[in-house]
Write an enzyme that holds these catalytic residues in place. Structure first.
Site, PDB file in Angstrom:
ATOM      1  CD  GLU A 270       0.664  -0.251   3.123  1.00  0.00           C
ATOM      2  OE1 GLU A 270       1.497   0.345   3.824  1.00  0.00           O
ATOM      3  OE2 GLU A 270       0.715  -1.477   2.919  1.00  0.00           O
ATOM      4  CG  ASP A 271       4.691   0.668   1.334  1.00  0.00           C
ATOM      5  OD1 ASP A 271       4.420   0.063   0.265  1.00  0.00           O
ATOM      6  OD2 ASP A 271       5.408   0.159   2.211  1.00  0.00           O
ATOM      7  CG  ASN A 272       5.586   1.019  -4.762  1.00  0.00           C
ATOM      8  OD1 ASN A 272       4.942   1.010  -5.800  1.00  0.00           O
ATOM      9  ND2 ASN A 272       6.883   1.233  -4.726  1.00  0.00           N
TER      10      ASN A 272
END
Length: 462
Positions: A270-272
């Site tokens: 989710e961060d990327n």
């Protein structure tokens, strides 16, 4: 026959020449990463915001997802209570009342009564990603627009928040005219080992050399989004305008798709995806501060290291296929062997001599990057020898790990099996062949979401 021979010679010359150009290109990337590390991390000035009053600095909401007793947890969490910044709040989030992190959280809140800290107990299931489910309640309760999401195994310097806000929202005179606004500030991971197991040593060598070098080079070139989510700052108002499709978007909710943090619960990375969405959907940019995210690594076996790398290669394959396919050609062993063959064919240069020079130079660049991130040289003696052994094993294992990872889509995360789909989303569905066969991957089999909501009585807030 002569014509065939000529064609073979021409093909060999072409491949050898292309190989040398590729080798020079990879070395230039390595040097860019090395120089970027020297410039950015060998001097970390104190930000003026560190001593400014609360009314004169932007407010920041710090969100920390917790699950169990992560390595170095007390020190990691305490580092956010000790930030030299006058206007921030902390949300410490656990999924249930029995989580072992809670006693540590309550001890820290009692130790730092002046810090505006909140404990959020209970997840809200908005997707298959447990980190997003854990954070969504704090995300909605955050008082400030600037969010700092920082993993539980990360500690940071006391001045990190102030310098990061400087980077996210620079003074007008410091921001070049015509430059696109910064939407996200991130920190390169710097690993340190708390338990000297073989897997932990190799992970430390990987994160502090090859990973950091390539990460810094790509972000210096700034041709596309490249972000890991150990420690990221971004604005909630920006996140509420994106949905993870990576297609240009200008307003929240105008197309009927869910936006904000909940929209990213369907991804493992989710961060990327958040970083990519801010980059592509809003046409904004990222920035690195001069701080590192200190990543504590505990008891990691060799098998743990291998399957961790397999997992992330499989995730990247469905997000950046081309880059993942050429990845073996960026690694020192295969790159060195192929280049030595090319040089032998072109100028009869002895392969053994080239490989000696190649690996020595590659190691020296990696050591320089490590030194920049650490702010000091590597220790000598047995610690240095241990690092060299770990570094060597990392380089030798890179190709075999890639070969295992490239043909699968099944990943294990926090004890559960998932299947990564072509768009980078996750599914729990699949009992054997489904979701991992190469032809299913190439066809982009669409597997339906199967989220696992918690019983209502387990969700509460303290």
């Amino acid at each position: 026959m002569e014509r065939n021979d000529t064609q073979i010679v021409t093909a060999k010359l072409t491949f050898a020449s292309v190989g040398l150009v590729w080798y020079a290109f990879l070395w230039s990337i390595g040097l860019i990463g090395c120089l970027a590390a020297r410039k950015r991390y060998r001097l970390r000035p104190r930000s003026p915001l560190a001593s400014a009053s609360a009314s004169s600095v932007p407010g920041v909401s710090i969100l920390r997802p917790l699950k169990g007793l992560d390595v170095n947890l007390y020190e990691n969490l305490e580092s956010t209570f000790q930030q030299e910044y006058s206007n921030y709040e902390i949300f410490l989030c656990v999924a249930d009342e029995s989580d072992q992190a809670l006693p540590i959280v309550r001890d820290l809140i009692a130790k730092y009564p002046a810090v505006n800290a909140h404990v959020i107990i209970g997840e809200e299931v908005v997707g298959i990603n447990p980190k997003v489910n854990n954070l969504i309640r704090a995300y909605r309760q955050a008082s400030h627009d600037i969010l700092w999401v920082i993993d539980s195994n990360i500690s940071v310097d006391h001045g990190t928040l102030a310098r990061s806000v400087d980077a996210l929202d620079p003074p007008p005179r410091a921001a070049p005219s015509g430059r696109k606004r910064i939407a996200l500030v991130h920190h390169v991971p710097y690993a340190f080992v708390t338990e000297p197991t073989l897997g932990a040593r190799i992970e430390e060598a990987f994160l502090n050399t090859n990973h950091a070098k390539m990460y810094l080079a790509i972000n210096t070139a700034a041709i596309d989004s490249c972000v890991v989510g150990k420690s990221n700052l971004y604005r909630k108002s920006d996140l509420e305008r994106v949905d993870g499709t990576l297609k240009h978007s200008t307003s929240a909710g105008s197309d009927g798709r869910e936006k904000g943090l909940a929209a990213f619960g369907r991804f493992l990375a989710e961060d990327n995806m958040i970083a990519g969405a801010l980059w592509h959907e809003l046409d904004l940019r990222h920035e690195l501060s001069c701080d590192v995210a200190r990543n504590a690594i505990g008891n990691m076996s060799l098998a743990d290291y291998i399957w961790r790398r397999v997992r992330w290669i499989r995730v990247r394959k469905h997000m950046v296929l081309t880059a993942t396919l050429v990845e073996p050609l960026t690694e020192s062993v295969l790159l060195g062997v192929l280049t030595s063959i090319a040089l032998k064919y072109l100028i009869a240069f002895p392969p053994w001599m080239f490989l000696l020079l190649h690996f020595t130079g590659w190691l020296l660049i990696d050591l320089d990057v490590h030194t920049s991130l650490a702010g000091q040289p590597l220790p000598s003696g047995s610690a240095f020898r241990d690092f060299i052994v770990a570094w060597s094993l990392r380089e030798l294992l890179a190709l075999p790990i890639w070969c295992v990872a490239i043909w699968g889509s099944k990943v294990t995360w926090r004890g559960k099996d998932y299947f990564v789909m072509r768009n980078g989303e996750l599914s729990r569905r699949g009992s054997g062949l489904e979701g991992w066969l190469p032809w299913n991957w190439l066809k982009g089999v669409n597997v339906h979401h199967k989220y696992e909501p918690l019983p209502v009585e387990e969700t509460n807030t303290r």
